[in-house]
Scaffold this motif. Structure first.
Motif, PDB file in Angstrom:
ATOM      1  N   VAL A  77      44.611  45.701  41.272  1.00 39.86           N
ATOM      2  CA  VAL A  77      43.724  45.823  42.554  1.00 39.86           C
ATOM      3  C   VAL A  77      42.570  46.694  42.285  1.00 39.86           C
ATOM      4  CG1 VAL A  77      43.678  46.715  44.996  1.00 39.86           C
ATOM      5  CG2 VAL A  77      45.428  44.886  43.914  1.00 39.86           C
ATOM      6  N   ALA A  78      43.047  48.037  41.560  1.00 42.17           N
ATOM      7  CA  ALA A  78      41.895  48.809  41.206  1.00 42.17           C
ATOM      8  C   ALA A  78      40.934  48.321  40.247  1.00 42.17           C
ATOM      9  CB  ALA A  78      42.464  50.191  40.460  1.00 42.17           C
ATOM     10  N   VAL A  79      41.225  47.551  39.115  1.00 39.93           N
ATOM     11  CA  VAL A  79      40.230  47.008  38.170  1.00 39.93           C
ATOM     12  C   VAL A  79      39.461  45.958  38.820  1.00 39.93           C
ATOM     13  CG1 VAL A  79      41.502  47.495  36.233  1.00 39.93           C
ATOM     14  CG2 VAL A  79      42.049  45.460  36.918  1.00 39.93           C
ATOM     15  N   VAL A  80      39.917  45.179  39.718  1.00 41.39           N
ATOM     16  CA  VAL A  80      39.304  44.146  40.177  1.00 41.39           C
ATOM     17  C   VAL A  80      38.337  44.655  41.322  1.00 41.39           C
ATOM     18  CG1 VAL A  80      39.416  42.195  42.125  1.00 41.39           C
ATOM     19  CG2 VAL A  80      41.087  42.184  40.217  1.00 41.39           C
ATOM     20  N   ALA A  81      38.872  45.683  41.920  1.00 41.30           N
ATOM     21  CA  ALA A  81      37.948  46.465  42.883  1.00 41.30           C
ATOM     22  C   ALA A  81      36.609  46.833  42.512  1.00 41.30           C
ATOM     23  CB  ALA A  81      38.683  47.418  43.751  1.00 41.30           C
ATOM     24  N   ILE A  82      36.824  47.748  41.106  1.00 49.08           N
ATOM     25  CA  ILE A  82      35.943  48.368  40.378  1.00 49.08           C
ATOM     26  C   ILE A  82      34.879  47.452  39.760  1.00 49.08           C
ATOM     27  CG2 ILE A  82      35.183  49.859  38.561  1.00 49.08           C
ATOM     28  CD1 ILE A  82      38.058  51.278  38.898  1.00 49.08           C
ATOM     29  N   GLY A  83      35.601  46.243  39.204  1.00 55.62           N
ATOM     30  CA  GLY A  83      34.739  45.118  38.649  1.00 55.62           C
ATOM     31  C   GLY A  83      33.982  44.307  39.699  1.00 55.62           C
ATOM     32  N   TRP A  84      34.385  44.237  40.902  1.00 56.02           N
ATOM     33  CA  TRP A  84      33.707  43.780  41.935  1.00 56.02           C
ATOM     34  C   TRP A  84      32.401  44.178  42.386  1.00 56.02           C
ATOM     35  CZ3 TRP A  84      33.377  44.685  47.541  1.00 56.02           C
ATOM     36  CH2 TRP A  84      32.761  43.672  48.269  1.00 56.02           C
ATOM     37  N   MET A  85      32.831  45.512  42.519  1.00 50.40           N
ATOM     38  CA  MET A  85      31.559  46.532  42.771  1.00 50.40           C
ATOM     39  C   MET A  85      30.550  46.453  41.891  1.00 50.40           C
ATOM     40  SD  MET A  85      33.276  49.668  44.990  1.00 50.40           S
ATOM     41  CE  MET A  85      34.532  50.199  43.486  1.00 50.40           C
ATOM     42  N   LEU A  86      30.869  46.416  40.772  1.00 49.84           N
ATOM     43  CA  LEU A  86      29.770  46.129  39.665  1.00 49.84           C
ATOM     44  C   LEU A  86      29.137  44.975  39.424  1.00 49.84           C
ATOM     45  CD1 LEU A  86      31.974  48.288  36.786  1.00 49.84           C
ATOM     46  CD2 LEU A  86      29.786  48.988  38.222  1.00 49.84           C
ATOM     47  N   GLY A  87      29.743  44.039  40.214  1.00 47.39           N
ATOM     48  CA  GLY A  87      29.129  42.739  40.230  1.00 47.39           C
ATOM     49  C   GLY A  87      30.053  41.670  39.463  1.00 47.39           C
ATOM     50  N   GLY A  88      31.069  41.927  39.216  1.00 52.50           N
ATOM     51  CA  GLY A  88      32.132  40.816  38.661  1.00 52.50           C
ATOM     52  C   GLY A  88      32.618  39.685  39.688  1.00 52.50           C
ATOM     53  N   THR A  89      32.774  38.560  39.133  1.00 52.04           N
ATOM     54  CA  THR A  89      33.123  37.398  40.004  1.00 52.04           C
ATOM     55  C   THR A  89      34.398  37.478  40.345  1.00 52.04           C
ATOM     56  OG1 THR A  89      31.603  36.127  38.633  1.00 52.04           O
ATOM     57  CG2 THR A  89      32.928  35.026  40.205  1.00 52.04           C
ATOM     58  N   LEU A  90      34.740  37.646  41.730  1.00 55.33           N
ATOM     59  CA  LEU A  90      36.076  37.775  42.389  1.00 55.33           C
ATOM     60  C   LEU A  90      36.085  36.384  43.312  1.00 55.33           C
ATOM     61  CD1 LEU A  90      38.769  38.821  43.371  1.00 55.33           C
ATOM     62  CD2 LEU A  90      37.492  40.074  44.946  1.00 55.33           C
ATOM     63  N   GLY A  91      36.873  35.433  43.154  1.00 57.83           N
ATOM     64  CA  GLY A  91      36.910  34.431  43.720  1.00 57.83           C
ATOM     65  C   GLY A  91      38.251  33.510  43.882  1.00 57.83           C
ATOM     66  N   VAL A  92      38.194  32.381  44.124  1.00 54.62           N
ATOM     67  CA  VAL A  92      39.641  31.664  44.281  1.00 54.62           C
ATOM     68  C   VAL A  92      40.326  31.510  42.781  1.00 54.62           C
ATOM     69  CG1 VAL A  92      38.225  29.425  43.827  1.00 54.62           C
ATOM     70  CG2 VAL A  92      40.466  29.316  45.195  1.00 54.62           C
ATOM     71  N   GLY A  93      39.235  31.385  41.893  1.00 59.25           N
ATOM     72  CA  GLY A  93      40.053  31.383  40.679  1.00 59.25           C
ATOM     73  C   GLY A  93      40.930  32.735  40.290  1.00 59.25           C
ATOM     74  N   THR A  94      40.543  33.889  40.723  1.00 56.25           N
ATOM     75  CA  THR A  94      41.252  34.952  40.727  1.00 56.25           C
ATOM     76  C   THR A  94      42.502  34.946  41.367  1.00 56.25           C
ATOM     77  OG1 THR A  94      39.014  36.205  40.810  1.00 56.25           O
ATOM     78  CG2 THR A  94      41.093  37.624  40.700  1.00 56.25           C
ATOM     79  N   VAL A  95      42.461  34.465  42.438  1.00 56.47           N
ATOM     80  CA  VAL A  95      43.886  34.275  43.150  1.00 56.47           C
ATOM     81  C   VAL A  95      44.563  33.173  42.531  1.00 56.47           C
ATOM     82  CG1 VAL A  95      44.759  33.411  45.427  1.00 56.47           C
ATOM     83  CG2 VAL A  95      42.606  35.043  45.424  1.00 56.47           C
ATOM     84  N   VAL A  96      44.055  32.283  42.033  1.00 51.18           N
ATOM     85  CA  VAL A  96      44.879  30.920  41.484  1.00 51.18           C
ATOM     86  C   VAL A  96      45.761  31.448  40.525  1.00 51.18           C
ATOM     87  CG1 VAL A  96      44.712  28.920  40.375  1.00 51.18           C
ATOM     88  CG2 VAL A  96      43.755  29.012  42.435  1.00 51.18           C
TER      89      VAL A  96
END
Length: 222
Positions: free
Chosen positions: A163-182
């Motif tokens: 959750v921490a790395v996803v949150a940081i990555g998303w704030m930096l512009g990383g792609t968080l989407g359905v693929g991440t959940v799948v």
């Protein structure tokens, strides 16, 4: 943390082939996720976010983050193996090649196919390189080291880290989407039946039940 007993020397060629094949396929699966543009794997959200802010490639960021994570092993008293070091280097080098050769598709059905293939290929790759028994990936070792030192449940530690790395990555512009959940929901159940088939025994024969019980698929990642 004690080191696992290594399989006999006669299995070494197979182990090496399985290790590097698994790592290369893992990089291919990462490339499929990235080019599908439907959301990437949790740690790749961070890698992608950093790569978008710096004049370096996605693979270079993957290597750099892996190396930094390895530094965190020192206070956790974790010992890297050949598979750990190879994980850092091979995946980063191969994923850059994959991203250069694999163009992002435009049609949604093809993007979905990329995503599905990426999930399945990632599960096979994970079972291959873990089954070779050359040590965990740097991110796995970080998680298991924290579990060993803190006594906290594995799933809790894994969830907090990701959750921490996803949150940081998303704030930096990383792609968080359905693929991440799948990926988060599917990879464990897919790896679970594959690992007993691809896990190289520690000298003597192992039954599928014993092999399956030695590793929680929820602990598996790069």
């Amino acid at each position: 943390m004690s080191s696992p007993v290594a399989p006999g020397p006669r299995r070494l060629p197979r182990r090496l082939v399985q290790l590097y094949l698994g790592l290369a396929l893992y990089a291919v699966s990462m490339g499929l996720f990235v080019q599908a543009r439907l959301g990437v794997m949790p740690w790749d959200v961070l890698h992608q976010g950093i790569a978008g802010r710096l004049p370096v490639s996605f693979g270079t960021v993957t290597i750099a983050v892996g190396a930094l994570v390895l530094l965190a092993w020192i206070p956790l008293r974790q010992r890297p193996g050949l598979g750990t070091i190879s994980n850092v280097v091979v995946i980063g080098l191969v994923v850059d090649v994959v991203l250069r050769l694999l163009a992002p598709p435009g049609a949604m059905p093809v993007r979905i196919a990329f995503l599905v293939l990426g999930v399945v290929l990632n599960a096979v790759a994970t079972a291959l390189y873990i089954g070779a028994r050359f040590g965990p990936g740097p991110r796995d070792g970080l998680m298991t080291g924290i579990v060993a030192r803190s006594g906290r449940p594995t799933r809790l530690v894994r969830t907090v880290i990701e959750v921490a790395v996803v949150a940081i990555g998303w704030m930096l512009g990383g792609t968080l989407g359905v693929g991440t959940v799948v990926y988060a929901l599917a990879v464990g159940p897919l790896v679970h039946p594959l690992l007993p088939l691809l896990r190289i025994p520690e000298g003597g024969a192992e039954t599928p039940r014993v092999v399956a019980a030695t590793r929680d698929p929820a602990e598996m990642s790069t």
